[in-house]
Design an enzyme around this catalytic site. Sequence first.
Site, PDB file in Angstrom:
ATOM      1  N   ASN B 394       2.539  -2.757   5.202  1.00 62.72           N
ATOM      2  CA  ASN B 394       3.892  -2.158   5.023  1.00 62.72           C
ATOM      3  C   ASN B 394       4.372  -2.218   3.429  1.00 62.72           C
ATOM      4  OD1 ASN B 394       6.691  -1.522   5.103  1.00 62.72           O
ATOM      5  ND2 ASN B 394       7.350  -3.107   6.338  1.00 62.72           N
ATOM      6  N   ASP B 395       4.475  -3.205   2.967  1.00 66.14           N
ATOM      7  CA  ASP B 395       5.046  -3.290   1.492  1.00 66.14           C
ATOM      8  C   ASP B 395       3.926  -2.519   0.372  1.00 66.14           C
ATOM      9  OD1 ASP B 395       7.461  -4.276   2.378  1.00 66.14           O
ATOM     10  OD2 ASP B 395       6.721  -6.390   1.878  1.00 66.14           O
ATOM     11  N   VAL B 396       2.868  -2.631   0.848  1.00 69.40           N
ATOM     12  CA  VAL B 396       1.689  -2.108   0.144  1.00 69.40           C
ATOM     13  C   VAL B 396       1.678  -0.608  -0.167  1.00 69.40           C
ATOM     14  CG1 VAL B 396       0.192  -4.204   0.111  1.00 69.40           C
ATOM     15  CG2 VAL B 396      -0.185  -2.475   1.701  1.00 69.40           C
ATOM     16  N   ALA B 435       8.682  -8.492   1.925  1.00 72.31           N
ATOM     17  CA  ALA B 435       9.546  -8.401   0.785  1.00 72.31           C
ATOM     18  C   ALA B 435      10.965  -8.320   1.175  1.00 72.31           C
ATOM     19  CB  ALA B 435       9.161  -7.512  -0.249  1.00 72.31           C
TER      20      ALA B 435
END
Lengths: 103, 465
Positions: B394-396, B435
């Site tokens: 997700n965040d990456v 995050a």
Amino acid sequence: MEIDPLIFRLSIFILSIFVGYYVVWSVTPSLHTPLMSVTNAISSVIIVGAIIAGLSGNVDSVFNISSTFGFLAIALAAINIFGGFLVTQRMLAMYKKKKKDKK
Amino acid sequence: MISANLSAIFYLVSGVLFILALRGLSSPETSRQGNFFGILGMIIAVTVTFLSTGNFSTGFVFVLIFILVGGSIGAFIAYRIPMTAMPELVAGFHSLVGLAAVFVAISAFLNPEAFNLGYPGNIKLGSLIEMSIGAAVGAITFSGSIIAFLKLQGIMSGSPITFKGQHPLNAIILISIIILIYLLCSTQSSNLFWILLAVSFLIGFLLIIPIGGADMPVVISMLNSYSGWAAAGIGFTLENTALIITGALVGSSGAILSYIMCKGMNRSFFNVILGGFGATDEKSSTSSKEQRPVKSGNADDAAFLMKNASSVIIVPGYGMAVAQAQHALREMVDTLKKNDIKVSYAIHPVAGRMPGHMNVLLAEANVPYDEVFELEEINNDFANADVAFVIGANDVTNPVAKTDPQSPIYGMPVLDVEKCKSVLFVKRSLSPGYAGIDNDLFYKENTLMLFADAKKMTEDITKNL
């Protein structure tokens, strides 16, 4: 004047840090997990200290407080040595190249 | 009984073999040989220790028994552990190294004669300093790794635990450790030694609780480093070259891995260590935003998109590990390949819960390692690929890291997934990632959300291909 042996050991230590630095940067990122498990296994060479501690008891009483801690440390380090090397072996065996004869 | 000089040379040999063991990991082809060197180095070190003590009495038998017991436990674990649990295993192993270092230090403190370090109450100053540093670092490694283990295992919540005055408290404890070591060395009091150990256990615990689940790659690498420094400290005490070399190798190895992981998140080491990331920005992101439209699809749509693609890039993340979807994924890729579709895998440095986590899982699923690429190697290829298949990451992939300077992850290197012609995003819900921020990718024109369990969705797609 004689040089303290500590200085020699310190030299080995510092140089090994540099060796470690360059060797570890050359490790391919895809093998970072095996790197961790193998460093785990080799840092358990602390077992040499544990063995000396375990053998520090005398003939009449193998177990005194000091040697008992040694024996416990031996068992812990042995878990790590066998577990660490074997799990690394298991992981590394899985890394395969593309087979030429793909169906 | 062999002479001290000869055994020192053998210890040096085993130290060199350990260097070669790490060197072997520079490529998968040489890695197995490297592991063999490591085993050889260990056998030499242990044998030489036996020979140099020359003690083959009852004690020796007990040593062998304890090695056997520990070894069988270790071997059993090594064969039974699923690859997805590798982060927990490594954390657990770190704790054992730490505890072993503590035990050896205790033993040496109680019986310094056995190690040629002087007499109880009158231990050589240098040795005492080295011993107490080794013991303190070992204790921190032990309790820190236990917390990391519990968090990874899910026994303890992965969310950061913070309280008021946490950082000043930690600072006070760290300073008190230094003072304790100083007092211990000047008084040789055994009470101070026990207090030092207790305080070190406590700080290891306190240092790791504020660090959240997705920062675990840094934590594990850091504890790896600590375990090395603890071993080196004991190595100085025992005047053992093999231990000093190994400690230095492992210490720098862990430090480099921590650095790589921090860089992968564009965060400073201190920022990670101080912890609390993800807990603080919850309010700003979740409530204020209005609902934005997303396109969602099913397995059939996804299969259709992929069938008509000529190249597909797969972006795996921690969610793949949780869903154990790596085998299903490989089967899907096999089917794609049969249709002459080019498939490659893109791995972000901090994907998963430890360095290289995704690579091991893909290798387990028989994915050839030359189809798996690191961020820098593959990031330019997204623009030319037809489909990006994001599974459990997700965040990456969040483009916000490139566009919004206000975002907590701004500046973090991300995979340019949005440049693909179409993006398939397998996720259970729209919830934000670790995050705590929304992923802009969800709302892009060319993104199709596939709301399902990663494994189930992948299997369904394969059926529809």
